[in-house]
Scaffold this motif. Structure first.
Motif, PDB file in Angstrom:
ATOM      1  N   GLU A  95      -4.080  -1.752 -11.150  1.00 48.71           N
ATOM      2  CA  GLU A  95      -5.108  -2.194 -10.214  1.00 48.71           C
ATOM      3  C   GLU A  95      -4.571  -2.030  -8.807  1.00 48.71           C
ATOM      4  O   GLU A  95      -3.364  -2.088  -8.581  1.00 48.71           O
ATOM      5  CB  GLU A  95      -5.461  -3.658 -10.439  1.00 48.71           C
ATOM      6  N   ILE A  96      -5.461  -1.848  -7.882  1.00 51.49           N
ATOM      7  CA  ILE A  96      -5.078  -1.748  -6.482  1.00 51.49           C
ATOM      8  C   ILE A  96      -5.676  -2.943  -5.757  1.00 51.49           C
ATOM      9  O   ILE A  96      -6.886  -3.165  -5.794  1.00 51.49           O
ATOM     10  CB  ILE A  96      -5.583  -0.431  -5.853  1.00 51.49           C
ATOM     11  N   LEU A  97      -4.800  -3.732  -5.146  1.00 54.01           N
ATOM     12  CA  LEU A  97      -5.266  -4.864  -4.352  1.00 54.01           C
ATOM     13  C   LEU A  97      -5.513  -4.393  -2.930  1.00 54.01           C
ATOM     14  O   LEU A  97      -4.711  -3.667  -2.356  1.00 54.01           O
ATOM     15  CB  LEU A  97      -4.227  -5.984  -4.347  1.00 54.01           C
ATOM     16  N   TYR A 101     -10.240  -5.643   4.918  1.00 54.76           N
ATOM     17  CA  TYR A 101     -10.727  -4.429   5.550  1.00 54.76           C
ATOM     18  C   TYR A 101     -10.708  -3.219   4.616  1.00 54.76           C
ATOM     19  O   TYR A 101     -11.040  -2.126   5.014  1.00 54.76           O
ATOM     20  CB  TYR A 101      -9.897  -4.131   6.806  1.00 54.76           C
ATOM     21  N   GLY A 102     -10.285  -3.440   3.360  1.00 56.85           N
ATOM     22  CA  GLY A 102     -10.242  -2.331   2.406  1.00 56.85           C
ATOM     23  C   GLY A 102      -8.927  -1.561   2.394  1.00 56.85           C
ATOM     24  O   GLY A 102      -8.814  -0.564   1.706  1.00 56.85           O
ATOM     25  N   ASN A 103      -7.951  -2.038   3.137  1.00 52.87           N
ATOM     26  CA  ASN A 103      -6.639  -1.382   3.144  1.00 52.87           C
ATOM     27  C   ASN A 103      -5.873  -1.739   1.899  1.00 52.87           C
ATOM     28  O   ASN A 103      -5.876  -2.892   1.459  1.00 52.87           O
ATOM     29  CB  ASN A 103      -5.830  -1.808   4.381  1.00 52.87           C
ATOM     30  N   GLU A 104      -5.193  -0.771   1.302  1.00 53.05           N
ATOM     31  CA  GLU A 104      -4.417  -1.017   0.093  1.00 53.05           C
ATOM     32  C   GLU A 104      -3.224  -1.914   0.418  1.00 53.05           C
ATOM     33  O   GLU A 104      -2.495  -1.663   1.366  1.00 53.05           O
ATOM     34  CB  GLU A 104      -3.921   0.316  -0.468  1.00 53.05           C
ATOM     35  N   ILE A 105      -3.069  -2.982  -0.365  1.00 55.76           N
ATOM     36  CA  ILE A 105      -1.955  -3.912  -0.178  1.00 55.76           C
ATOM     37  C   ILE A 105      -0.832  -3.566  -1.155  1.00 55.76           C
ATOM     38  O   ILE A 105       0.310  -3.388  -0.763  1.00 55.76           O
ATOM     39  CB  ILE A 105      -2.403  -5.371  -0.378  1.00 55.76           C
ATOM     40  N   CYS A 106      -1.182  -3.490  -2.430  1.00 54.80           N
ATOM     41  CA  CYS A 106      -0.193  -3.152  -3.442  1.00 54.80           C
ATOM     42  C   CYS A 106      -0.894  -2.708  -4.719  1.00 54.80           C
ATOM     43  O   CYS A 106      -2.082  -2.933  -4.901  1.00 54.80           O
ATOM     44  CB  CYS A 106       0.751  -4.326  -3.727  1.00 54.80           C
ATOM     45  N   LYS A 107      -0.126  -2.085  -5.594  1.00 55.45           N
ATOM     46  CA  LYS A 107      -0.630  -1.673  -6.895  1.00 55.45           C
ATOM     47  C   LYS A 107      -0.042  -2.568  -7.952  1.00 55.45           C
ATOM     48  O   LYS A 107       1.139  -2.868  -7.938  1.00 55.45           O
ATOM     49  CB  LYS A 107      -0.250  -0.216  -7.184  1.00 55.45           C
ATOM     50  N   LEU A 108      -0.872  -2.992  -8.877  1.00 58.66           N
ATOM     51  CA  LEU A 108      -0.412  -3.814  -9.997  1.00 58.66           C
ATOM     52  C   LEU A 108      -0.388  -2.994 -11.257  1.00 58.66           C
ATOM     53  O   LEU A 108      -1.192  -2.158 -11.484  1.00 58.66           O
ATOM     54  CB  LEU A 108      -1.320  -5.022 -10.208  1.00 58.66           C
TER      55      LEU A 108
END
Length: 108
Positions: A95-97, A101-108
């Motif tokens: 998953e992509i958090l 604003y829709g900016n990618e924070i991290c991938k799970l």
């Protein structure tokens, strides 16, 4: 406040809380000897401790001391259940958090 004074204060407050909430018809009271510290730590001027009692009511307590304001906060919790979660050998989900604003924070 040193760690020992904090832990003793926590035990006293948890003891008082427990005694005030026990069923009056049981005519039972606990002492601070019936309260135990499960975990505690001190960071700078602040303290935190997790406590429980010998009463089999499933309760546990979190005491937090704010050294700046010289006050303690107590959270009383009830344990509802304890269950095991095993690690599976499956591929973890991806998953992509994203932030507001829709900016990618991290991938799970």
């Amino acid at each position: 406040m040193n760690e020992n004074d904090f832990r003793e204060w926590c035990k006293k407050e948890v003891c008082n809380y427990t005694n005030n909430h026990l069923d009056k018809t049981d005519k039972k009271k606990i002492t601070t000897d019936d309260v135990f510290v499960v975990w505690s730590c001190k960071t700078l001027q602040n303290n935190k401790a997790l406590l429980s009692t010998t009463v089999s009511d499933g309760m546990y307590y979190e005491c937090t001391y704010n050294g700046d304001k010289k006050e303690m906060y107590i959270d009383a919790y009830k344990k509802w259940e304890n269950f095991k979660v095993e690690i599976s050998n499956e591929e973890p989900r991806k998953e992509i958090l994203k932030d507001f604003y829709g900016n990618e924070i991290c991938k799970l």
